[in-house]
Design an enzyme around this catalytic site. Sequence first.
Site, PDB file in Angstrom:
ATOM      1  CD  GLU A 140      -3.059  -1.550   0.065  1.00 42.17           C
ATOM      2  OE1 GLU A 140      -2.719  -0.572  -0.532  1.00 42.17           O
ATOM      3  OE2 GLU A 140      -3.269  -2.584  -0.087  1.00 42.17           O
ATOM      4  CG  HIS A 143      -1.444   0.906  -4.014  1.00 38.32           C
ATOM      5  ND1 HIS A 143      -1.390   0.663  -5.708  1.00 38.32           N
ATOM      6  CD2 HIS A 143      -1.597   0.066  -4.337  1.00 38.32           C
ATOM      7  CE1 HIS A 143      -0.930  -0.351  -5.991  1.00 38.32           C
ATOM      8  NE2 HIS A 143      -1.487  -0.763  -4.736  1.00 38.32           N
ATOM      9  CG  HIS A 149      -2.315  -3.327  -8.816  1.00 33.83           C
ATOM     10  ND1 HIS A 149      -3.184  -3.701  -8.655  1.00 33.83           N
ATOM     11  CD2 HIS A 149      -1.869  -2.983  -7.274  1.00 33.83           C
ATOM     12  CE1 HIS A 149      -4.130  -3.613  -7.270  1.00 33.83           C
ATOM     13  NE2 HIS A 149      -2.766  -3.911  -6.429  1.00 33.83           N
ATOM     14  CB  CYS A 150       3.817  -4.710 -10.427  1.00 34.26           C
ATOM     15  SG  CYS A 150       5.352  -5.504 -11.823  1.00 34.26           S
ATOM     16  CB  CYS A 155       6.282  -7.097  -8.311  1.00 31.17           C
ATOM     17  SG  CYS A 155       6.760  -4.883  -7.861  1.00 31.17           S
TER      18      CYS A 155
END
Length: 192
Positions: A140, A143, A149-150, A155
């Site tokens: 988080e 973010h 998102h990857c 990751c």
Amino acid sequence: MTDEREPDDLERVEVLEVAAPPRDLVEAVTAALSRRVSVPCSIRPTPAGFDVPHIPGRNQADADRLLAAVEALGPPEGHVLVALTAEDIGHPIFTHFFGRARHFGAAALVSVARLDPGFYGLPEDRGLMVLRAVLEIVHEMGHLAGLEHCEDWGCIMRFASSVEAIDNRGRTFCAECAVDLPEAFSPSVGSR
């Protein structure tokens, strides 16, 4: 609500206790988080009268409304507020979330409810629960630093819709995500 602060200015992470998670768990998560990030971490008690909004007809806190309430507490300049709750969190159109944060925000929300092996009928494992909570907080915080998102399976920014996905995704940022990550959000040297 979006905070336009620069994530490079981060000086401290405050872990806010929401809806009475066990104090020893909050302390363990905060200590483990302090070993993962390069800024100090401390515990911030919930202010008197703080209300946890719930989803009508469900035994869950409304994640987006709760995140907004945490954001409204206005962490001091240079601080990020991470609300840690024992309440299960969801959204009227989603079953659950492990955590929520807005890109470039100043606050995040993480629920330990579904991170607890006991939620799935398994034996209690406090160490695993703490690890999962810290990994979700770091996700988080990614973010908060503006990361999406990857797609890289290794990751920590990979989307996780199940606790198994949290356990199986990476514990660090991939090289591509790390390039855009402010130093303060980076794992400390030697963290795993």
